[in-house]
Design a protein around this motif. Structure first.
Motif, PDB file in Angstrom:
ATOM      1  N   VAL A  24       1.809   6.496  -6.769  1.00  0.00           N
ATOM      2  CA  VAL A  24       2.261   6.378  -5.582  1.00  0.00           C
ATOM      3  C   VAL A  24       1.770   5.113  -4.729  1.00  0.00           C
ATOM      4  O   VAL A  24       2.454   4.472  -3.918  1.00  0.00           O
ATOM      5  CB  VAL A  24       2.468   7.693  -4.904  1.00  0.00           C
ATOM      6  CG1 VAL A  24       3.182   7.253  -3.549  1.00  0.00           C
ATOM      7  CG2 VAL A  24       3.181   8.832  -5.754  1.00  0.00           C
ATOM      8  N   LEU A  25       0.385   5.040  -4.615  1.00  0.00           N
ATOM      9  CA  LEU A  25      -0.175   4.197  -3.841  1.00  0.00           C
ATOM     10  C   LEU A  25      -0.772   2.898  -4.386  1.00  0.00           C
ATOM     11  O   LEU A  25      -1.325   2.211  -3.838  1.00  0.00           O
ATOM     12  CB  LEU A  25      -1.304   5.049  -3.149  1.00  0.00           C
ATOM     13  CG  LEU A  25      -0.859   6.104  -2.165  1.00  0.00           C
ATOM     14  CD1 LEU A  25      -2.004   6.760  -1.453  1.00  0.00           C
ATOM     15  CD2 LEU A  25       0.027   5.322  -0.908  1.00  0.00           C
ATOM     16  N   GLY A  26      -0.550   2.829  -5.937  1.00  0.00           N
ATOM     17  CA  GLY A  26      -0.934   1.500  -6.261  1.00  0.00           C
ATOM     18  C   GLY A  26      -2.463   1.358  -6.829  1.00  0.00           C
ATOM     19  O   GLY A  26      -2.794   0.266  -7.068  1.00  0.00           O
ATOM     20  N   LEU A  93       0.016  -1.519   3.608  1.00  0.00           N
ATOM     21  CA  LEU A  93       1.194  -2.012   2.473  1.00  0.00           C
ATOM     22  C   LEU A  93       1.997  -2.950   3.290  1.00  0.00           C
ATOM     23  O   LEU A  93       2.235  -3.261   4.510  1.00  0.00           O
ATOM     24  CB  LEU A  93       2.158  -0.661   2.345  1.00  0.00           C
ATOM     25  CG  LEU A  93       1.405   0.739   1.949  1.00  0.00           C
ATOM     26  CD1 LEU A  93       2.221   1.775   2.213  1.00  0.00           C
ATOM     27  CD2 LEU A  93       0.981   0.567   0.599  1.00  0.00           C
ATOM     28  N   VAL A  99       6.991   3.319  -0.654  1.00  0.00           N
ATOM     29  CA  VAL A  99       6.208   4.381  -0.750  1.00  0.00           C
ATOM     30  C   VAL A  99       6.483   5.611  -0.136  1.00  0.00           C
ATOM     31  O   VAL A  99       6.191   6.697  -0.774  1.00  0.00           O
ATOM     32  CB  VAL A  99       4.801   3.931  -0.179  1.00  0.00           C
ATOM     33  CG1 VAL A  99       3.814   4.840  -0.620  1.00  0.00           C
ATOM     34  CG2 VAL A  99       4.425   2.669  -0.851  1.00  0.00           C
ATOM     35  N   LEU A 103       6.937   9.388  -2.115  1.00  0.00           N
ATOM     36  CA  LEU A 103       5.680  10.314  -1.581  1.00  0.00           C
ATOM     37  C   LEU A 103       6.132  11.846  -1.781  1.00  0.00           C
ATOM     38  O   LEU A 103       5.470  12.580  -2.598  1.00  0.00           O
ATOM     39  CB  LEU A 103       5.390  10.235  -0.131  1.00  0.00           C
ATOM     40  CG  LEU A 103       4.499   9.106  -0.170  1.00  0.00           C
ATOM     41  CD1 LEU A 103       4.201   8.759   1.476  1.00  0.00           C
ATOM     42  CD2 LEU A 103       3.147   9.277  -0.481  1.00  0.00           C
ATOM     43  N   LEU A 137      -0.438   5.575   6.051  1.00  0.00           N
ATOM     44  CA  LEU A 137       0.166   4.328   5.608  1.00  0.00           C
ATOM     45  C   LEU A 137       0.588   3.415   6.622  1.00  0.00           C
ATOM     46  O   LEU A 137       1.120   3.865   7.735  1.00  0.00           O
ATOM     47  CB  LEU A 137       1.605   4.685   4.884  1.00  0.00           C
ATOM     48  CG  LEU A 137       1.408   5.759   3.835  1.00  0.00           C
ATOM     49  CD1 LEU A 137       2.608   6.053   2.993  1.00  0.00           C
ATOM     50  CD2 LEU A 137       0.239   5.334   2.738  1.00  0.00           C
TER      51      LEU A 137
END
Length: 152
Positions: A24-26, A93, A99, A103, A137
């Motif tokens: 999800v967050l890379g 981001l 994203v 989530l 985020l």
């Protein structure tokens, strides 16, 4: 300082949390280590651990720490400033929308109401990860001349 900043997150389910931060967050895994009790106890970590270091693409790392005896579930506190100490991790981001869309499917829940808030020309959103740890985020596309407002 010789390396980017690292933040440690104690987790109950290492596989779930590694999947969340990677998919999800890379983040990407750079190291995995078993810390024996002979090191963990004198170091003040409470005993035997498994640690996974996840690289944040822009720099810095998140360490996911699984103790031999899993900790009690995290108590989510909203507002985030009602407790002292570390409250959340911030991820910057390029584009918040994909994203945010991923989530909920990944087991996270929004802490922002509305989900995305505009602040100082940037879009921000606060979430609880699958174990209740708070994550902020921040969309990097700032400088929007519109006045601050919120989005649904």
């Amino acid at each position: 300082m010789t390396e980017p900043f690292e933040a440690g997150v104690v987790v109950r389910d290492l596989e779930l949390m590694e999947h969340f931060y990677r998919e999800v967050l890379g983040c990407f895994a750079v190291h995995r280590s078993h810390i024996p009790e002979s090191i963990g106890t004198p170091a003040g970590l409470g005993g035997e651990l498994l640690v996974v270091w996840l690289q944040v693409p822009s720099g810095g790392r998140v360490k996911l720490i699984l103790p031999r005896t899993p900790p009690a579930p995290a108590q989510s506190a909203v507002p985030l400033t009602v407790r002292r100490g570390l409250s959340y991790l911030t991820f910057h981001l390029d584009d918040l929308d994909p994203v945010v869309a991923a989530l909920t499917a990944a087991g996270a829940r929004p802490l922002s109401d509305p989900v995305v808030v505009r602040a100082r020309g940037r879009r921000i959103s606060f979430w609880a990860d699958p174990e209740g740890n708070a994550v902020e985020l921040v969309e990097g596309r700032g400088g929007d001349p519109e006045p601050d407002r919120t989005e649904a």
